[in-house]
Design a protein around this motif. Structure first.
Motif, PDB file in Angstrom:
ATOM      1  N   HIS A   1       4.296 -11.241   0.113  1.00 23.24           N
ATOM      2  CA  HIS A   1       4.517  -9.829  -0.201  1.00 23.24           C
ATOM      3  C   HIS A   1       4.133  -9.551  -1.651  1.00 23.24           C
ATOM      4  O   HIS A   1       4.949  -9.724  -2.519  1.00 23.24           O
ATOM      5  CB  HIS A   1       5.981  -9.468   0.033  1.00 23.24           C
ATOM      6  CG  HIS A   1       6.438  -9.682   1.434  1.00 23.24           C
ATOM      7  ND1 HIS A   1       7.024 -10.862   1.861  1.00 23.24           N
ATOM      8  CD2 HIS A   1       6.357  -8.892   2.514  1.00 23.24           C
ATOM      9  CE1 HIS A   1       7.310 -10.765   3.145  1.00 23.24           C
ATOM     10  NE2 HIS A   1       6.908  -9.589   3.573  1.00 23.24           N
ATOM     11  N   TYR A   2       2.807  -9.253  -1.915  1.00 25.21           N
ATOM     12  CA  TYR A   2       1.788  -8.906  -0.924  1.00 25.21           C
ATOM     13  C   TYR A   2       0.516  -9.623  -1.309  1.00 25.21           C
ATOM     14  O   TYR A   2       0.283  -9.843  -2.505  1.00 25.21           O
ATOM     15  CB  TYR A   2       1.620  -7.393  -0.887  1.00 25.21           C
ATOM     16  CG  TYR A   2       2.928  -6.733  -0.438  1.00 25.21           C
ATOM     17  CD1 TYR A   2       3.201  -6.554   0.912  1.00 25.21           C
ATOM     18  CD2 TYR A   2       3.898  -6.386  -1.365  1.00 25.21           C
ATOM     19  CE1 TYR A   2       4.411  -5.973   1.320  1.00 25.21           C
ATOM     20  CE2 TYR A   2       5.102  -5.828  -0.953  1.00 25.21           C
ATOM     21  CZ  TYR A   2       5.336  -5.637   0.382  1.00 25.21           C
ATOM     22  OH  TYR A   2       6.537  -5.108   0.777  1.00 25.21           O
ATOM     23  N   PRO A   3      -0.341  -9.959  -0.354  1.00 31.35           N
ATOM     24  CA  PRO A   3      -1.495 -10.822  -0.659  1.00 31.35           C
ATOM     25  C   PRO A   3      -2.571 -10.153  -1.505  1.00 31.35           C
ATOM     26  O   PRO A   3      -3.234 -10.833  -2.283  1.00 31.35           O
ATOM     27  CB  PRO A   3      -2.039 -11.171   0.729  1.00 31.35           C
ATOM     28  CG  PRO A   3      -1.509 -10.120   1.653  1.00 31.35           C
ATOM     29  CD  PRO A   3      -0.215  -9.645   1.062  1.00 31.35           C
TER      30      PRO A   3
ATOM     31  N   PHE B   1      13.882   6.474   0.100  1.00 34.85           N
ATOM     32  CA  PHE B   1      14.356   5.314   0.857  1.00 34.85           C
ATOM     33  C   PHE B   1      13.564   5.194   2.145  1.00 34.85           C
ATOM     34  O   PHE B   1      13.162   6.198   2.734  1.00 34.85           O
ATOM     35  CB  PHE B   1      15.838   5.467   1.208  1.00 34.85           C
ATOM     36  CG  PHE B   1      16.763   5.320   0.035  1.00 34.85           C
ATOM     37  CD1 PHE B   1      17.370   4.115  -0.253  1.00 34.85           C
ATOM     38  CD2 PHE B   1      17.004   6.403  -0.809  1.00 34.85           C
ATOM     39  CE1 PHE B   1      18.212   3.969  -1.343  1.00 34.85           C
ATOM     40  CE2 PHE B   1      17.842   6.277  -1.905  1.00 34.85           C
ATOM     41  CZ  PHE B   1      18.452   5.062  -2.177  1.00 34.85           C
ATOM     42  N   SER B   2      13.363   3.969   2.603  1.00 35.02           N
ATOM     43  CA  SER B   2      12.790   3.706   3.923  1.00 35.02           C
ATOM     44  C   SER B   2      13.876   3.084   4.793  1.00 35.02           C
ATOM     45  O   SER B   2      14.679   2.280   4.319  1.00 35.02           O
ATOM     46  CB  SER B   2      11.623   2.725   3.816  1.00 35.02           C
ATOM     47  OG  SER B   2      11.297   2.212   5.101  1.00 35.02           O
ATOM     48  N   PHE B   3      13.899   3.474   6.062  1.00 32.88           N
ATOM     49  CA  PHE B   3      14.793   2.823   7.038  1.00 32.88           C
ATOM     50  C   PHE B   3      13.971   2.093   8.093  1.00 32.88           C
ATOM     51  O   PHE B   3      14.403   1.945   9.241  1.00 32.88           O
ATOM     52  CB  PHE B   3      15.722   3.859   7.672  1.00 32.88           C
ATOM     53  CG  PHE B   3      16.502   4.664   6.668  1.00 32.88           C
ATOM     54  CD1 PHE B   3      17.316   4.031   5.730  1.00 32.88           C
ATOM     55  CD2 PHE B   3      16.408   6.045   6.643  1.00 32.88           C
ATOM     56  CE1 PHE B   3      18.026   4.776   4.791  1.00 32.88           C
ATOM     57  CE2 PHE B   3      17.115   6.796   5.712  1.00 32.88           C
ATOM     58  CZ  PHE B   3      17.924   6.159   4.782  1.00 32.88           C
TER      59      PHE B   3
ATOM     60  N   VAL C   1       0.802  -1.219   0.000  1.00 37.27           N
ATOM     61  CA  VAL C   1       0.000   0.000   0.000  1.00 37.27           C
ATOM     62  C   VAL C   1       0.849   1.291   0.000  1.00 37.27           C
ATOM     63  O   VAL C   1       0.446   2.294  -0.587  1.00 37.27           O
ATOM     64  CB  VAL C   1      -0.975  -0.033   1.204  1.00 37.27           C
ATOM     65  CG1 VAL C   1      -1.486   1.355   1.548  1.00 37.27           C
ATOM     66  CG2 VAL C   1      -2.129  -0.985   0.907  1.00 37.27           C
ATOM     67  N   PRO C   2       2.059   1.323   0.673  1.00 39.55           N
ATOM     68  CA  PRO C   2       2.749   2.602   0.856  1.00 39.55           C
ATOM     69  C   PRO C   2       2.933   3.464  -0.396  1.00 39.55           C
ATOM     70  O   PRO C   2       2.636   4.657  -0.350  1.00 39.55           O
ATOM     71  CB  PRO C   2       4.095   2.188   1.470  1.00 39.55           C
ATOM     72  CG  PRO C   2       3.800   0.923   2.191  1.00 39.55           C
ATOM     73  CD  PRO C   2       2.756   0.215   1.380  1.00 39.55           C
ATOM     74  N   PRO C   3       3.419   2.894  -1.534  1.00 41.80           N
ATOM     75  CA  PRO C   3       3.631   3.782  -2.682  1.00 41.80           C
ATOM     76  C   PRO C   3       2.330   4.464  -3.129  1.00 41.80           C
ATOM     77  O   PRO C   3       2.339   5.648  -3.480  1.00 41.80           O
ATOM     78  CB  PRO C   3       4.158   2.842  -3.778  1.00 41.80           C
ATOM     79  CG  PRO C   3       4.658   1.639  -3.061  1.00 41.80           C
ATOM     80  CD  PRO C   3       3.838   1.516  -1.821  1.00 41.80           C
ATOM     81  N   VAL C   4       1.244   3.705  -3.093  1.00 42.41           N
ATOM     82  CA  VAL C   4      -0.042   4.234  -3.547  1.00 42.41           C
ATOM     83  C   VAL C   4      -0.581   5.239  -2.527  1.00 42.41           C
ATOM     84  O   VAL C   4      -1.109   6.296  -2.882  1.00 42.41           O
ATOM     85  CB  VAL C   4      -1.030   3.068  -3.772  1.00 42.41           C
ATOM     86  CG1 VAL C   4      -2.353   3.587  -4.289  1.00 42.41           C
ATOM     87  CG2 VAL C   4      -0.427   2.049  -4.722  1.00 42.41           C
TER      88      VAL C   4
HETATM   89  C1  LIG Z   1       8.650  -0.357   3.462  1.00 44.80           C
HETATM   90  C2  LIG Z   1       8.251   0.205   2.151  1.00 44.80           C
HETATM   91  C3  LIG Z   1       7.738   1.504   2.028  1.00 44.80           C
HETATM   92  C4  LIG Z   1       7.350   2.344   3.208  1.00 44.80           C
HETATM   93  O1  LIG Z   1       8.348   2.626   4.095  1.00 44.80           O
HETATM   94  P1  LIG Z   1       7.957   3.066   5.602  1.00 44.80           P
HETATM   95  O2  LIG Z   1       9.255   3.516   6.139  1.00 44.80           O
HETATM   96  O3  LIG Z   1       7.400   1.876   6.291  1.00 44.80           O
HETATM   97  O4  LIG Z   1       6.970   4.170   5.491  1.00 44.80           O
HETATM   98  C5  LIG Z   1       7.485   1.995   0.768  1.00 44.80           C
HETATM   99  N1  LIG Z   1       7.686   1.238  -0.332  1.00 44.80           N
HETATM  100  C6  LIG Z   1       8.138  -0.020  -0.245  1.00 44.80           C
HETATM  101  C7  LIG Z   1       8.344  -0.794  -1.505  1.00 44.80           C
HETATM  102  C8  LIG Z   1       8.422  -0.582   0.991  1.00 44.80           C
HETATM  103  O5  LIG Z   1       8.860  -1.851   1.058  1.00 44.80           O
END
Ligand SMILES: *Cc1c(COP(=O)(O)O)cnc(C)c1O
Length: 388
Positions: A328-330, A185-187, A92-95
Motif C-alpha cells: 500500500h501502494y506500489p 471518511f470512507s466506509f 489514487v482516490p485522494p488525487v
Molecule cells: C479507501 C480510501 C479512499 C477511498 O474510499 P472509497 O470509499 O473506496 O471511495 C480514500 N482515501 C484513502 C486514504 C483510502 O484508504
C-alpha cells in the motif's frame, strides 16, 4: 517446525458474524420500513457519527470515501483553477477526488516515519493558486496536524482531512477529522468502520460547509426537484447507514484490539535487522495503553513495515508459508500515467518513491488471533535469519 497456517492479510466475515444479530436486526428494520434512501437510518447514523467527534460537528453521508473527498473539497469552495496540495503515496482516490472537483493536484512529499504529509514541503510547493491541503492520515496514524495547520493557515489554505484509514485515531487526545475545516471518511468494507458495500461521509463543524455538502450529494436540491447548484448525486443508503450504526458502537474496541495486535508484532519483531517497524506515536509520549484523554492513538488500519531492498522477496517467502501481505501502494500517483501531468516525474518526491519500494503490509484485522501474529512474525524472522 511450526505447522503451516493460513493467515490472510484481512478477513471480513468473522467481524460480521460476531455481531450478526445486530446486523440482521438493522437490515430487517429497513426492509420492513421500505424507505431506502435519505431516510431515518441515515439521519440517525449521521447524528451518532457526528456526536462521536463532538457536539459541534455535523455529518453528511455520501456514496463513497472518494465522493466524500470530492464533495468535501467542493463544499470548501475548491474548483477549476485551484491547486490542492496532496500526497502521492495514499493510492489514487485522494488525487482522483481533486481532479473530479475540477482542481489540480500539487504533490507534496511525506515524512518517512509517519508516511504522512511533510509540512515543510507544503510550504515549499504552495503557489499563489493553492486553495487547499488534502492531508491523509495514512495507515491509521494522524498526520502532524500542528505543522500542517500552521503551513496552511499562514497561506489562507483550507484543510480537508482524509480519514478513510483513521476512524477513531487520535493525536494528543484529539480525534482525526476534527483538526481541519472538514474531513472525509470512507466506509469501504475493509476500513476500520466498514459497510457492506460502498459508503462515505463528510464531517465538519462549519454549518455552511455541511449545508453545501448536503446540497452537493443530491443535485443541489434543498427542496425536492429544485436545484440551487450544479451537482450529480452521491448518497449513503439506508441499509448501509443502519449497518454502520450497529457497528459504530464497536469501533473503539476494534481499534484497541488492532493496537494490541500491533504491540504483539513489535514484541516479536523489534530486533530484526533489515526490517523497519512502523513508528509508534503513542509510545513516544510515554503512554502504552490507549483510551486515556490526551493519548495519541494509532488505529492500525494497516500494519506496514519497511523492507529495504528485499520487499518482494519477503513477500513471496511469506506467501509460500500461507501468509497474506499487501503493498500500500506500489506506484505513487505522480508516476501513474493519468496523473503524471500534475507531477515532476521520477525523483520529484524522494521519500514517497523510496517508501513505495519498501512498504509491506502484514496481516491486520481485529479478529486476527495472537497465535496468527506469532506465526507470521516467526516466518518473517526465519526469512531474515536465512540471510540474503
Ligand atoms: C479507501 C480510501 C479512499 C477511498 O474510499 P472509497 O470509499 O473506496 O471511495 C480514500 N482515501 C484513502 C486514504 C483510502 O484508504
Amino acid at each position: 517446525m511450526t505447522p503451516r497456517r493460513e493467515v490472510p492479510l484481512n478477513s471480513l466475515a468473522p467481524g460480521v458474524q460476531a455481531i450478526r444479530e445486530d446486523i440482521d436486526a438493522a437490515v430487517d428494520r429497513v426492509l420492513r420500513r421500505g424507505w431506502f434512501l435519505l431516510g431515518p437510518e441515515l439521519a440517525a447514523f449521521e447524528q451518532t457519527f457526528a456526536a462521536y467527534h463532538g457536539a459541534e460537528f455535523r455529518c453528511v453521508g455520501v456514496g463513497s470515501g472518494t465522493d466524500a473527498l470530492r464533495i468535501g473539497l467542493q463544499a470548501l469552495g475548491v474548483g477549476p483553477g485551484d491547486e490542492v496540495l496532496a500526497p502521492a503515496n495514499a493510492g489514487v482516490p485522494p488525487v482522483a477526488a481533486v481532479v473530479a472537483a475540477g482542481a489540480r493536484p500539487v504533490f507534496c512529499d511525506v515524512e518517512p516515519a509517519s508516511h504522512c504529509l511533510d509540512p515543510a514541503d507544503i510550504e515549499r510547493r504552495a503557489s499563489s493558486r493553492a486553495r487547499a491541503v488534502l492531508v491523509v492520515h495514512l495507515y491509521g496514524q494522524v498526520a502532524d496536524m500542528g505543522g500542517v495547520l500552521e503551513a496552511s493557515r499562514t497561506r489562507g489554505l483550507s484543510v480537508l482531512e482524509d480519514c478513510a484509514q483513521a476512524h477513531g485515531a487520535r493525536h494528543r487526545g484529539q480525534l482525526a477529522g476534527t483538526w481541519g475545516d472538514a474531513a472525509a471518511f470512507s466506509f469501504y468494507p475493509t476500513k476500520n468502520l466498514g459497510a457492506l458495500g460502498d459508503g462515505g461521509a463528510v464531517l465538519t463543524a462549519q454549518p455552511e460547509v455541511a449545508d453545501r455538502a448536503a446540497l452537493l450529494r443530491n443535485y443541489g436540491w434543498r427542496q425536492q426537484y429544485l436545484s440551487e447548484l450544479h451537482s450529480t448525486n452521491s448518497r449513503l443508503d439506508e441499509l448501509q447507514a443502519a449497518v454502520l450504526a450497529a457497528k459504530l458502537g464497536h469501533l473503539d474496541e476494534w481499534n484497541a484490539r488492532r493496537r494490541e495486535l500491533a504491540a504483539l508484532y513489535r514484541e516479536h519483531l523489534s530486533d530484526v535487522p533489515g526490517l523497519v517497524l512502523p513508528s509508534d506515536p503513542g509510545a513516544s509520549e510515554g503512554q502504552s495503553a490507549g483510551g486515556q484523554p490526551g493519548a495519541t492513538e494509532h488505529v492500525h488500519h494497516l500494519f506496514v513495515v519497511r523492507v529495504p531492498g528485499r520487499r518482494d522477496e519477503l513477500r513471496a517467502f511469506l506467501a509460500e508459508r500461507g501468509i497474506g501481505t499487501g503493498v500500500h501502494y506500489p506506484a505513487p500517483a505522480h508516476l501513474q500515467a493519468p496523473y503524471a501531468e500534475f507531477g515532476g516525474g521520477p525523483g520529484s518526491l524522494p521519500h514517497t518513491e523510496q517508501l513505495a519500494r519498501e512498504v509491506l503490509s502484514l496481516p491486520m484485522y481485529p479478529e486476527l488471533r495472537d497465535e496468527d501474529v506469532a506465526y507470521a512474525a516467526e516466518q518473517v524472522r526465519a526469512f531474515f535469519r536465512r540471510g540474503a
